[in-house]
Scaffold this motif. Sequence first.
Motif, PDB file in Angstrom:
ATOM      1  N   MET A 293       0.801  -1.308   0.051  1.00 24.22           N
ATOM      2  CA  MET A 293      -0.053   0.173   0.198  1.00 24.22           C
ATOM      3  C   MET A 293       0.708   1.167   0.188  1.00 24.22           C
ATOM      4  O   MET A 293       0.558   2.391  -0.838  1.00 24.22           O
ATOM      5  N   GLU A 294       2.013   1.206   0.763  1.00 25.43           N
ATOM      6  CA  GLU A 294       2.723   2.399   0.752  1.00 25.43           C
ATOM      7  C   GLU A 294       3.375   2.448  -0.473  1.00 25.43           C
ATOM      8  O   GLU A 294       3.889   3.768  -0.974  1.00 25.43           O
ATOM      9  N   MET A 295       3.992   1.501  -1.113  1.00 27.94           N
ATOM     10  CA  MET A 295       4.722   1.692  -2.509  1.00 27.94           C
ATOM     11  C   MET A 295       3.837   1.926  -3.714  1.00 27.94           C
ATOM     12  O   MET A 295       4.119   2.868  -4.662  1.00 27.94           O
ATOM     13  N   MET A 296       2.396   1.592  -3.545  1.00 29.23           N
ATOM     14  CA  MET A 296       1.217   2.023  -4.527  1.00 29.23           C
ATOM     15  C   MET A 296       1.172   3.442  -4.770  1.00 29.23           C
ATOM     16  O   MET A 296       1.199   4.223  -5.711  1.00 29.23           O
ATOM     17  N   LYS A 297       0.952   4.124  -3.423  1.00 29.14           N
ATOM     18  CA  LYS A 297       1.264   5.391  -3.441  1.00 29.14           C
ATOM     19  C   LYS A 297       2.486   6.291  -3.894  1.00 29.14           C
ATOM     20  O   LYS A 297       2.317   7.259  -4.710  1.00 29.14           O
ATOM     21  N   LYS A 298       3.660   5.596  -3.485  1.00 32.71           N
ATOM     22  CA  LYS A 298       4.763   6.371  -3.873  1.00 32.71           C
ATOM     23  C   LYS A 298       5.347   6.318  -5.250  1.00 32.71           C
ATOM     24  O   LYS A 298       5.583   7.266  -5.901  1.00 32.71           O
ATOM     25  N   VAL A 299       5.165   4.914  -5.930  1.00 31.59           N
ATOM     26  CA  VAL A 299       5.093   4.720  -7.215  1.00 31.59           C
ATOM     27  C   VAL A 299       4.379   5.669  -7.917  1.00 31.59           C
ATOM     28  O   VAL A 299       4.536   6.348  -9.232  1.00 31.59           O
ATOM     29  N   ALA A 300       2.986   5.728  -7.509  1.00 29.43           N
ATOM     30  CA  ALA A 300       1.970   6.732  -8.277  1.00 29.43           C
ATOM     31  C   ALA A 300       2.321   7.985  -8.285  1.00 29.43           C
ATOM     32  O   ALA A 300       2.495   8.802  -9.302  1.00 29.43           O
ATOM     33  N   ASP A 301       3.051   8.662  -7.333  1.00 24.04           N
ATOM     34  CA  ASP A 301       3.676  10.082  -7.272  1.00 24.04           C
ATOM     35  C   ASP A 301       4.813  10.256  -8.728  1.00 24.04           C
ATOM     36  O   ASP A 301       4.800  11.449  -9.018  1.00 24.04           O
ATOM     37  N   ARG A 302       5.360   9.162  -8.675  1.00 25.45           N
ATOM     38  CA  ARG A 302       6.490   9.200  -9.678  1.00 25.45           C
ATOM     39  C   ARG A 302       5.910   9.227 -11.085  1.00 25.45           C
ATOM     40  O   ARG A 302       6.707   9.808 -11.822  1.00 25.45           O
ATOM     41  N   HIS A 303       4.682   8.919 -10.998  1.00 27.52           N
ATOM     42  CA  HIS A 303       3.858   8.964 -12.686  1.00 27.52           C
ATOM     43  C   HIS A 303       3.041  10.076 -12.620  1.00 27.52           C
ATOM     44  O   HIS A 303       2.221  10.226 -13.558  1.00 27.52           O
ATOM     45  N   ASP A 304       3.148  11.069 -11.743  1.00 24.58           N
ATOM     46  CA  ASP A 304       2.196  12.155 -11.691  1.00 24.58           C
ATOM     47  C   ASP A 304       0.482  11.702 -11.440  1.00 24.58           C
ATOM     48  O   ASP A 304      -0.306  12.302 -12.183  1.00 24.58           O
ATOM     49  N   LEU A 305       0.622  10.629 -10.801  1.00 23.40           N
ATOM     50  CA  LEU A 305      -0.593   9.950 -10.517  1.00 23.40           C
ATOM     51  C   LEU A 305      -0.990  10.067  -9.031  1.00 23.40           C
ATOM     52  O   LEU A 305       0.044  10.079  -8.189  1.00 23.40           O
ATOM     53  N   VAL A 306      -2.342   9.769  -8.521  1.00 25.89           N
ATOM     54  CA  VAL A 306      -2.391   9.546  -6.972  1.00 25.89           C
ATOM     55  C   VAL A 306      -2.987   8.282  -6.913  1.00 25.89           C
ATOM     56  O   VAL A 306      -4.071   7.802  -7.455  1.00 25.89           O
ATOM     57  N   CYS A 307      -2.764   7.408  -5.900  1.00 26.77           N
ATOM     58  CA  CYS A 307      -3.453   6.206  -5.769  1.00 26.77           C
ATOM     59  C   CYS A 307      -4.570   6.160  -4.509  1.00 26.77           C
ATOM     60  O   CYS A 307      -3.781   6.729  -3.580  1.00 26.77           O
ATOM     61  N   LEU A 308      -5.550   6.360  -4.851  1.00 32.54           N
ATOM     62  CA  LEU A 308      -6.662   6.060  -3.724  1.00 32.54           C
ATOM     63  C   LEU A 308      -6.546   4.649  -3.282  1.00 32.54           C
ATOM     64  O   LEU A 308      -7.345   3.903  -4.113  1.00 32.54           O
ATOM     65  N   LEU A 309      -6.797   4.658  -2.084  1.00 36.78           N
ATOM     66  CA  LEU A 309      -7.016   3.401  -1.422  1.00 36.78           C
ATOM     67  C   LEU A 309      -8.273   3.090  -0.534  1.00 36.78           C
ATOM     68  O   LEU A 309      -8.813   2.222   0.055  1.00 36.78           O
ATOM     69  N   HIS A 310      -8.987   4.418  -0.497  1.00 34.76           N
ATOM     70  CA  HIS A 310     -10.247   4.352   0.140  1.00 34.76           C
ATOM     71  C   HIS A 310     -11.267   3.587  -0.367  1.00 34.76           C
ATOM     72  O   HIS A 310     -11.265   3.357  -1.571  1.00 34.76           O
ATOM     73  N   GLU A 311     -11.894   3.010   0.437  1.00 31.76           N
ATOM     74  CA  GLU A 311     -13.302   1.918   0.033  1.00 31.76           C
ATOM     75  C   GLU A 311     -14.059   2.451  -0.942  1.00 31.76           C
ATOM     76  O   GLU A 311     -14.792   2.063  -1.816  1.00 31.76           O
ATOM     77  N   LYS A 312     -14.505   3.778  -0.995  1.00 28.59           N
ATOM     78  CA  LYS A 312     -15.450   4.452  -1.818  1.00 28.59           C
ATOM     79  C   LYS A 312     -15.035   5.713  -2.115  1.00 28.59           C
ATOM     80  O   LYS A 312     -15.585   6.876  -1.737  1.00 28.59           O
ATOM     81  N   PRO A 313     -13.955   5.866  -3.015  1.00 27.94           N
ATOM     82  CA  PRO A 313     -13.703   7.502  -3.297  1.00 27.94           C
ATOM     83  C   PRO A 313     -14.669   8.137  -4.126  1.00 27.94           C
ATOM     84  O   PRO A 313     -14.582   9.424  -4.386  1.00 27.94           O
ATOM     85  N   PHE A 314     -15.543   7.296  -4.935  1.00 32.51           N
ATOM     86  CA  PHE A 314     -16.429   8.006  -6.022  1.00 32.51           C
ATOM     87  C   PHE A 314     -17.991   7.258  -5.716  1.00 32.51           C
ATOM     88  O   PHE A 314     -17.948   6.020  -6.190  1.00 32.51           O
TER      89      PHE A 314
END
Length: 695
Positions: A293-314
């Motif tokens: 979960m930590e790496m998902m967020k950090k790798v996303a940042d490298r790609h100008d993305l944001v990884c959302l792990l919330h159960e219901k972001p939308f």
Amino acid sequence: MSTTPKLPELFGSMVFNEETMKDRLSTASYSSWKKCITDGTSLDLATANEIAEAMKQWAVEKGATHFTHWFQPMTGITAEKHEGFISPVGGGKVMMEFSGKELVRGESDASSFPSGGLRATFEARGYTAWDPTSFAFIKEGTLCIPTIFCSYGGEALDKKTPLLRSMDEVSRQAVRILRLFGDTETKRVTPQVGPEQEYFLIDKAMYAKRMDLRMTGRTLFGAKPPRGQELDDHYYGAIKPRVAAYMKDLDETLWALGVLSKTKHNEAAPSQHEMAPIYTDANDACDKNQLTMEMMKKVADRHDLVCLLHEKPFAGVNGSGKHDNWSLGTDTGKNLFRPGSTPRQNAQFLLFLAAFIKGVDEYQDFLRATVAFAGNDHRLGALEAPPAVVSIFLGTELGAVVDSIIHGTEFKETGKRTLQIGVDVLPAISQDNTDRNRTSPMAFTGNKFEFRMLGSSQSISGPNIALNTIMAEELEQFADQLEKSENFQEDLQALIKKTFTEHQRIIFNGNGYDEAWIAEAERRGLCNFTCTVDALPMYTARKNIDLFVKHGIYTEGEINARAEIHIENYTTVLSIEAKTMVDMIRHEILPAVSAYSGVLCSRAAEKKSLGISCGFETSAAAQISELADQLSDICAKLERDIAATPAEATPAMVYSHDVLTPDMQEARRIADQLETLTAKDYWPFPVYSDLLFSV
């Protein structure tokens, strides 16, 4: 040409794993470490010093300058305090140093972590202790040493300590059962876990413009877009180049850290994806999922993305869960939930199955509580996740076997001979004996159970602690009874039949989304805790406290503390969401719609002065003004209600659910109407259609 190392060379390259230890340690120290792992013996200081020196040398060669005791406090995420390897030697010089004492034990301020009353603010001291069963690894130039975390008085302040306790206990009881079946080789039984991880990816620039995403991890406002997941074209669809690049980077990052990242694909909702690892022991699986979960967020940042792990972001599209695949494996390589090919193997399998069914039935309330938190309330029971009622899916064939045992009838294998059910002549049960049931909270999938109720952001430790402990309790009861048996075959058959008969209510092979099932579940006497507020009190039900205290997993104080932390967390999350809503309404939405309404009024007046029809402008301005007044009123009410939140934990939780949640739902309803009436250029933040299709 790619400079990426070959996968076998890349995998585990940043992990101080067993192969590395074998290469860098003396035979005596390596043997001592192995004995520590297999027999639970402690390491002497000389061995610890040698391991520490080897670990430091390896880490420095990999570019590390610091070390940290990496632990899992009751925040649901990991924690770390970095210490440099440097030590002064005089003359303004330093040397790189790391001792066995620093490896084995550390000290941290415990007062700022959630403790549920186990620690007072002025009682700051907490200790970390190396978990030698979990390999150290290098992350961003720091040697990370997985540890437990406890208080000065010895209370567990983390999620790893009780997990390790539960793994030891279920192993002890499972080995007792195996001995009854003539297994004299197995020394340890280990829970095996594979957590499937769902997540969303959105554009970083758009994320930065949404205060709700930044503050809460989910959108608090958002009208339904013209297109969501109705076309079913995203699920398993071709992965877009930007996402594919992210997934490749994530895989390589995780592989270097020893994470067995295996499967990746698009999920059901736009911008939603999944990563699934290969199974490993529960302790390693929990560590690696936190790291994932930590790496998902950090790798996303490298790609100008944001990884959302919330159960219901939308709202309006599927949310994200985390399917926890759980089984038991022996140190001789056997899966105890794999139906065997011989009658004796099947009898053993059915006894473990009976224990699992009995345990889930008796402790369904606690299992539900382990997945109860504010984020998961948005998805459990929706048409994307299991219902809030806990039940077990066995499938047609295995269900028929269980029914035949209960009723004492013949079981007819499909296309094969008919067999009388008796422990000595049980039918062979194929591994892939059932279709999948996506609506089941606890589905048997051939050689494991898939606990599908977990939320995507949560630590998997809690649910696995519960599964391990529940299974240990039932196996202990079975072993106590069968070890005294004078006729093992007869008593075993009777026990299996009795257990299936008494606990068949928890078995349900149908559609969990069918409203008729909820009524049927109530008739059966199954629990239906539809929200966190109903479920969390089950943590401290007397039978549940007694279970964990009996098996030494928690003290009564430790389990009460965890309940308190979960209750306080629920209230805190809703309070942050409510305050964020107020801020967005006051400073973003109302000024924006007022400005647009003013533009419409000016245009209407200008048109009217020219004798031109201005029906649209007049009507739209009137609707916007009326809704804006309503939004202002509900915002004021929400502010008053936030201020009136009770101070005590449990009343505050109930109040947040009963008062703040309806306020927030009404505020969102009005704001989403305003979004549909306001020109996009005037709306203050990116809308769903932009967010969901931004990557």
